[in-house]
Scaffold this motif. Structure first.
Motif, mmCIF file in Angstrom:
data_model
loop_
_atom_site.group_PDB
_atom_site.id
_atom_site.type_symbol
_atom_site.label_atom_id
_atom_site.label_comp_id
_atom_site.label_asym_id
_atom_site.label_seq_id
_atom_site.Cartn_x
_atom_site.Cartn_y
_atom_site.Cartn_z
ATOM 1 N N UNK A 124 0.610 -1.211 -0.393
ATOM 2 C CA UNK A 124 -0.042 -0.141 -0.067
ATOM 3 C C UNK A 124 0.714 1.080 0.254
ATOM 4 N N UNK A 125 1.128 2.309 -1.116
ATOM 5 C CA UNK A 125 1.206 3.471 -0.881
ATOM 6 C C UNK A 125 0.556 3.902 -0.298
ATOM 7 N N UNK A 126 1.087 5.394 0.171
ATOM 8 C CA UNK A 126 0.207 7.045 0.814
ATOM 9 C C UNK A 126 1.299 8.061 -0.236
ATOM 10 N N UNK A 127 0.279 9.253 0.008
ATOM 11 C CA UNK A 127 0.292 10.185 -0.241
ATOM 12 C C UNK A 127 1.336 10.707 0.865
ATOM 13 N N UNK A 128 2.265 12.397 0.860
ATOM 14 C CA UNK A 128 2.750 12.660 1.948
ATOM 15 C C UNK A 128 1.992 13.623 2.711
ATOM 16 N N UNK A 129 1.967 13.230 4.336
ATOM 17 C CA UNK A 129 1.545 13.907 4.793
ATOM 18 C C UNK A 129 0.531 13.125 5.822
ATOM 19 N N UNK A 130 0.534 12.188 5.615
ATOM 20 C CA UNK A 130 -1.319 10.938 5.923
ATOM 21 C C UNK A 130 -0.656 9.772 6.324
ATOM 22 N N UNK A 159 6.577 16.142 2.039
ATOM 23 C CA UNK A 159 7.424 15.619 0.963
ATOM 24 C C UNK A 159 7.786 13.911 0.774
ATOM 25 N N UNK A 160 6.981 13.373 1.584
ATOM 26 C CA UNK A 160 7.736 11.747 1.704
ATOM 27 C C UNK A 160 5.918 11.152 1.685
ATOM 28 N N UNK A 161 6.420 10.403 0.682
ATOM 29 C CA UNK A 161 6.092 9.703 0.383
ATOM 30 C C UNK A 161 6.487 7.596 1.111
ATOM 31 N N UNK A 162 4.681 6.973 1.122
ATOM 32 C CA UNK A 162 5.409 5.947 2.336
ATOM 33 C C UNK A 162 4.362 4.490 0.943
#
Length: 129
Positions: free
Chosen positions: A48-54, A78-81
């Protein structure tokens, strides 16, 4: 998944609508549910990939009960996960397996999809019960 899920709500079932292989036709790209076509031992894995800040808590459910899970957490704007997990389960014929968001966070994020960040779900049987 073919597209991002913008800020999915609590208990939102993730639907992985791009099917590469579906031997036994156990997975429905419409409901996001895998129904075991036969009893046995199965391996499930997801990324699972998530957008910055969440952040999102996600769980793998078997017949509505939590069997596994992961936390996706991007710590700054500024960080994707990208988080992955794998679980081995013994299923009966007809058991239902799906992924959903489980616990709300104050920093909800997109479940993120693009050509470089593939959000995916896979499962396969490795043996009879």
């Amino acid at each position: 998944m073919s597209k991002s899920e913008p800020t999915p709500s609590n208990h939102h079932t993730l639907i992985f609508d791009v099917i590469k292989t579906n031997l036994g036709n156990g997975y429905s790209k419409y409901s996001g549910t895998f129904t075991a076509p036969a009893a046995g031992t199965y391996v499930f894995t997801w990324t699972i990939n998530t957008s910055p800040g969440g952040a999102h808590y996600l769980n793998l459910l078997v017949n509505g009960d939590i069997a596994g899970g992961t936390l996706t957490d991007t710590e700054d704007t500024n960080d994707f996960d990208s988080d992955s997990s794998t679980i081995v389960l013994v299923l009966n014929k007809g058991d239902n397996v799906n992924m959903r968001t489980t616990a709300a966070t104050e920093r909800s994020a997109y479940i993120y999809v693009d050509v470089y960040a593939v959000t995916s779900f896979a499962g396969w049987r490795i043996g009879n019960q």
